[in-house]
Each structure stands twice: as C-alpha cells, then as structure tokens.
Design an enzyme around this catalytic site. Sequence first.
Site, PDB file in Angstrom:
ATOM      1  N   SER A 156       0.585   9.826  -7.531  1.00  0.00           N
ATOM      2  CA  SER A 156       0.747   8.695  -8.446  1.00  0.00           C
ATOM      3  C   SER A 156      -0.753   8.022  -8.390  1.00  0.00           C
ATOM      4  O   SER A 156      -0.778   7.329  -9.359  1.00  0.00           O
ATOM      5  CB  SER A 156       1.704   7.632  -7.609  1.00  0.00           C
ATOM      6  OG  SER A 156       1.290   7.376  -6.315  1.00  0.00           O
ATOM      7  N   HIS A 208      -0.374   0.461  -4.937  1.00  0.00           N
ATOM      8  CA  HIS A 208      -1.283   1.306  -5.878  1.00  0.00           C
ATOM      9  C   HIS A 208      -2.314   0.524  -6.561  1.00  0.00           C
ATOM     10  O   HIS A 208      -2.337  -0.725  -6.802  1.00  0.00           O
ATOM     11  CB  HIS A 208      -0.215   1.761  -7.055  1.00  0.00           C
ATOM     12  CG  HIS A 208       0.400   2.773  -6.374  1.00  0.00           C
ATOM     13  ND1 HIS A 208       1.711   2.716  -5.822  1.00  0.00           N
ATOM     14  CD2 HIS A 208       0.439   4.269  -6.690  1.00  0.00           C
ATOM     15  CE1 HIS A 208       2.359   3.810  -5.416  1.00  0.00           C
ATOM     16  NE2 HIS A 208       1.630   4.773  -6.128  1.00  0.00           N
TER      17      HIS A 208
END
Length: 267
Positions: free
Chosen positions: A41, A248
């Site tokens: 990711s 993230h």
Amino acid sequence: MRRTRLVTLALSLATALGVSLTLSAPAQAAPADRYVALGDSYASGVGAGSYTSESGSCQRSTNAYPALYAAAVKPASYRSVACSGATTTSVINTQLSALSSTTTLVSVTVGGNDVGFSNILSTCVLQGTTQCVAAVQAAEDKARAQLPSLLRNVYNGIKTRSPNARVVVVGYPVFYQLGTVCVGLSATSRAKINEGINLIDNLTRTAATSAGFTFADVRSAFVGHQLCSYGEKWMHALNFASLGVSYHPTAAGQVGGYLPVFRAAAD
C-alpha cells in the site's frame, strides 16, 4: 578575385565550424527506461487519494511515488502492479509476472504486512501500552527470524525475470516524532512502534544491499512531518471513518517525502 576567394573561404570556414558545433552538441535523448513498480500500500499510494478505477481494491493512486516519477520522467513504458495488503508472497505470486527481460527499472516496497503492521497498530490503539509493546516485540522477533529470507525470495525473483534492471528497494517512514506533546498513544507505545519500523527498514536495507540493489531510505525525509510533529503532517493519523488510510502517507508525503528520495536513487 582575391576578395571573392576570401569571402568563399570565410563562408566555407563558417559552415565547417557550424557543422562541427552541431555535431559536438549532445543530443537530448528520450528516457529509455521500462519501469515497473511492485509492492504494498505504500507503493500503491493508499492514503494519497486519486485512485485509478482499474486498480480496484489495490488502490493505486496517481499521487503514489511510482506514478509521480513516471509523470515527471516519462519513461518509455511504466506499469504499477503495487497493491494494498501485499506481502512478499503475494508480490512473488501476483506481481513479478509484470517483469520481463526488457524491464530496466524496478521499484519495490514490501515487508510490513509480513510482520503484521495493521494488526499491531490496531492492538496499540485499542488495547493499551502493555499489549502494544508486546505486539511490537513479537513482530520484531518474527522480522529477525523470517523477513531476511522472505525479502531474499522476492529479490531473487526480480533478478531472474529482469536480470539487467536497476532495482530500487524503497523503505517505510518512521511514524512518530518523539519528545513532543501528543495525544493518543503513550510515549512508550510510540517509541516501541518507531523501534519496530526502524528494525524493518534496517533489515530491508541489509537484504537489498546484499542483493546488489539500491535502498532508498525515506526516514530522514519525513522528519518534521511525522505524527506528533509540529510541521505539516505527511502521515494519516488513526482515522476510524477510514481505517485503511491510517498510518499511510498523504499525497504531500508521497510527493515531498517519497518522490525525491526514490528519484535520487533511480536516476
């Protein structure tokens, strides 16, 4: 008659110099790289928004560092097969097929999911300091025992399929700036999480170097932009409304942190 000869000679000399100058000027070659991006990711760009429809649940973003690099450099070809949730095994089974003998540049970010990044962070958020420290320690033990060989399998697969490619292994940012006033997790939990990330990055750097690959270390680029820092945050904090983006990089983190580090290593 003499003047005509002199003019003719001068013109001939000028022409010759002009040709000589033209030939000596370096041509602007078009980028010839055939670039393939692999990984999880952090490589697909989860948290950076602007996901491509073709990527589905892999959530490949046009703001991810591979896409940003391709847009800036314009290689001869570019393909990203990075996917949210990818592990070393899934990279081998579902992503390496994108490589070929004509591939000249490969990037890969992987390893965090093999030691349970997401589960660790859920434990730390929901269960408190003691459980958080224990979860990170268990992941560190697993990383030391298993991650080097898992990464070696990925890197050998890349070498087999693209033996002439430049390979850049891109690491993870450390999540927290320590020593600041910060709500949420305890200082002990934050320090232990950072310790775990540093271990994964260091193991990855050693494995990449042993394979003859370049390691792109993004940790210093994110300093001052981590969670609990006083600067612009380049990481998403815990987001209960959208758990997948938590921890993230934001779009700013991809362009300001990842892209310059990767580009310096790839060029």
